[in-house]
Design a protein around this motif. Structure first.
Motif, PDB file in Angstrom:
ATOM      1  N   THR A 149       1.058  -1.158  -0.048  1.00 18.79           N
ATOM      2  CA  THR A 149      -0.089  -0.066   0.136  1.00 18.79           C
ATOM      3  C   THR A 149       1.036   1.296   0.029  1.00 18.79           C
ATOM      4  O   THR A 149       2.004   1.209   0.503  1.00 18.79           O
ATOM      5  CB  THR A 149      -0.923  -0.139   1.267  1.00 18.79           C
ATOM      6  OG1 THR A 149      -0.049   0.108   2.508  1.00 18.79           O
ATOM      7  CG2 THR A 149      -1.871  -1.147   1.236  1.00 18.79           C
ATOM      8  N   MET A 150       0.286   2.506  -0.680  1.00 17.93           N
ATOM      9  CA  MET A 150       1.142   3.490  -0.573  1.00 17.93           C
ATOM     10  C   MET A 150       0.171   4.505  -0.157  1.00 17.93           C
ATOM     11  O   MET A 150      -1.046   4.822  -0.379  1.00 17.93           O
ATOM     12  CB  MET A 150       1.453   3.932  -1.926  1.00 17.93           C
ATOM     13  CG  MET A 150       2.210   5.144  -1.995  1.00 17.93           C
ATOM     14  SD  MET A 150       2.612   5.551  -3.918  1.00 17.93           S
ATOM     15  CE  MET A 150       3.805   4.335  -4.371  1.00 17.93           C
ATOM     16  N   VAL A 180       6.123  10.180   1.472  1.00 19.37           N
ATOM     17  CA  VAL A 180       5.327   9.031   0.827  1.00 19.37           C
ATOM     18  C   VAL A 180       5.699   7.860   1.677  1.00 19.37           C
ATOM     19  O   VAL A 180       6.880   7.495   1.864  1.00 19.37           O
ATOM     20  CB  VAL A 180       5.796   8.736  -0.502  1.00 19.37           C
ATOM     21  CG1 VAL A 180       4.844   7.643  -1.016  1.00 19.37           C
ATOM     22  CG2 VAL A 180       5.429  10.071  -1.461  1.00 19.37           C
ATOM     23  N   ASP A 181       4.638   7.156   2.052  1.00 20.14           N
ATOM     24  CA  ASP A 181       4.811   5.807   3.028  1.00 20.14           C
ATOM     25  C   ASP A 181       4.613   4.780   1.841  1.00 20.14           C
ATOM     26  O   ASP A 181       3.386   4.643   1.402  1.00 20.14           O
ATOM     27  CB  ASP A 181       4.002   5.667   3.990  1.00 20.14           C
ATOM     28  CG  ASP A 181       4.316   6.840   5.093  1.00 20.14           C
ATOM     29  OD1 ASP A 181       5.595   7.069   5.397  1.00 20.14           O
ATOM     30  OD2 ASP A 181       3.457   7.367   5.534  1.00 20.14           O
ATOM     31  N   VAL A 182       5.448   3.651   1.820  1.00 19.48           N
ATOM     32  CA  VAL A 182       5.044   2.413   1.058  1.00 19.48           C
ATOM     33  C   VAL A 182       5.387   1.153   1.996  1.00 19.48           C
ATOM     34  O   VAL A 182       6.291   1.103   2.440  1.00 19.48           O
ATOM     35  CB  VAL A 182       6.025   2.260  -0.071  1.00 19.48           C
ATOM     36  CG1 VAL A 182       5.919   1.249  -0.845  1.00 19.48           C
ATOM     37  CG2 VAL A 182       6.175   3.594  -1.022  1.00 19.48           C
ATOM     38  N   HIS A 183       4.221   0.501   1.970  1.00 20.85           N
ATOM     39  CA  HIS A 183       4.406  -0.596   2.955  1.00 20.85           C
ATOM     40  C   HIS A 183       4.130  -2.058   1.936  1.00 20.85           C
ATOM     41  O   HIS A 183       3.199  -2.020   1.208  1.00 20.85           O
ATOM     42  CB  HIS A 183       3.228  -0.567   3.704  1.00 20.85           C
ATOM     43  CG  HIS A 183       3.075   0.538   4.783  1.00 20.85           C
ATOM     44  ND1 HIS A 183       4.030   0.740   5.606  1.00 20.85           N
ATOM     45  CD2 HIS A 183       2.259   1.806   4.535  1.00 20.85           C
ATOM     46  CE1 HIS A 183       3.812   2.041   6.179  1.00 20.85           C
ATOM     47  NE2 HIS A 183       2.564   2.458   5.569  1.00 20.85           N
ATOM     48  N   ILE A 184       5.114  -2.749   2.126  1.00 21.19           N
ATOM     49  CA  ILE A 184       4.918  -3.946   1.205  1.00 21.19           C
ATOM     50  C   ILE A 184       4.913  -5.189   2.230  1.00 21.19           C
ATOM     51  O   ILE A 184       5.754  -5.406   3.014  1.00 21.19           O
ATOM     52  CB  ILE A 184       6.131  -4.404   0.341  1.00 21.19           C
ATOM     53  CG1 ILE A 184       6.299  -3.088  -0.603  1.00 21.19           C
ATOM     54  CG2 ILE A 184       6.110  -5.651  -0.404  1.00 21.19           C
ATOM     55  CD1 ILE A 184       7.606  -2.996  -1.363  1.00 21.19           C
ATOM     56  N   SER A 218       8.638  -8.473   3.463  1.00 20.90           N
ATOM     57  CA  SER A 218       8.059  -7.519   3.826  1.00 20.90           C
ATOM     58  C   SER A 218       8.848  -6.219   4.155  1.00 20.90           C
ATOM     59  O   SER A 218      10.238  -6.339   4.721  1.00 20.90           O
ATOM     60  CB  SER A 218       7.253  -7.762   5.162  1.00 20.90           C
ATOM     61  OG  SER A 218       6.296  -8.844   4.981  1.00 20.90           O
ATOM     62  N   SER A 219       8.459  -5.165   3.720  1.00 22.04           N
ATOM     63  CA  SER A 219       9.213  -4.010   4.084  1.00 22.04           C
ATOM     64  C   SER A 219       8.351  -2.663   4.141  1.00 22.04           C
ATOM     65  O   SER A 219       7.172  -2.366   3.742  1.00 22.04           O
ATOM     66  CB  SER A 219      10.321  -3.667   2.942  1.00 22.04           C
ATOM     67  OG  SER A 219       9.771  -3.312   1.818  1.00 22.04           O
TER      68      SER A 219
END
Length: 113
Positions: free
Chosen positions: A1-2, A11-15, A21-22
């Motif tokens: 999600t971004m 900007v936050d990017v969640h993988i 995962s990062s």
């Protein structure tokens, strides 16, 4: 999600992908990107290179394209390779330089530049 925080230029990017995962923060106001790799329990920080990293407004457009097309054929894709090196735990001067968003992401972890 971004998540794009335009007013803060962040900007936050969640993988979420198991071992891969990062969390990544693009902090345009301070000029740094930080990635926390959960499998390595470490933070990697690099300076934003304006000729390689898309602008804040461009990231939103690229994310929308990727969601719609599942593949973005764009010269603005960024791939980063991290090399092992010496690490430091964040010191006060690091957090002033990197900003509060990166501090929240990386506090207590080894920092690799």
């Amino acid at each position: 999600t971004m998540t794009i925080h335009s007013e803060e230029h962040v900007v936050d990017v969640h993988i979420r992908s198991g071992v891969y995962s990062s969390d990544t923060i693009f902090d345009y106001s301070h000029g740094y990107i930080a990635t926390r790799l959960f499998s390595r329990n470490a933070c990697f920080i690099m300076k934003i290179q304006k000729d390689l990293i898309p602008e804040l407004q461009e990231i939103g457009r690229l994310a929308f394209e990727r969601q719609m097309m599942r593949d973005v054929y764009s010269p603005n894709n960024v791939w980063t390779r991290f090399q092992s090196g010496s690490s430091v735990l964040g010191r006060l001067k690091d957090w002033i330089l990197y900003g509060k968003h990166i501090e929240q992401l990386c506090t207590g972890l080894p920092l690799y530049q």
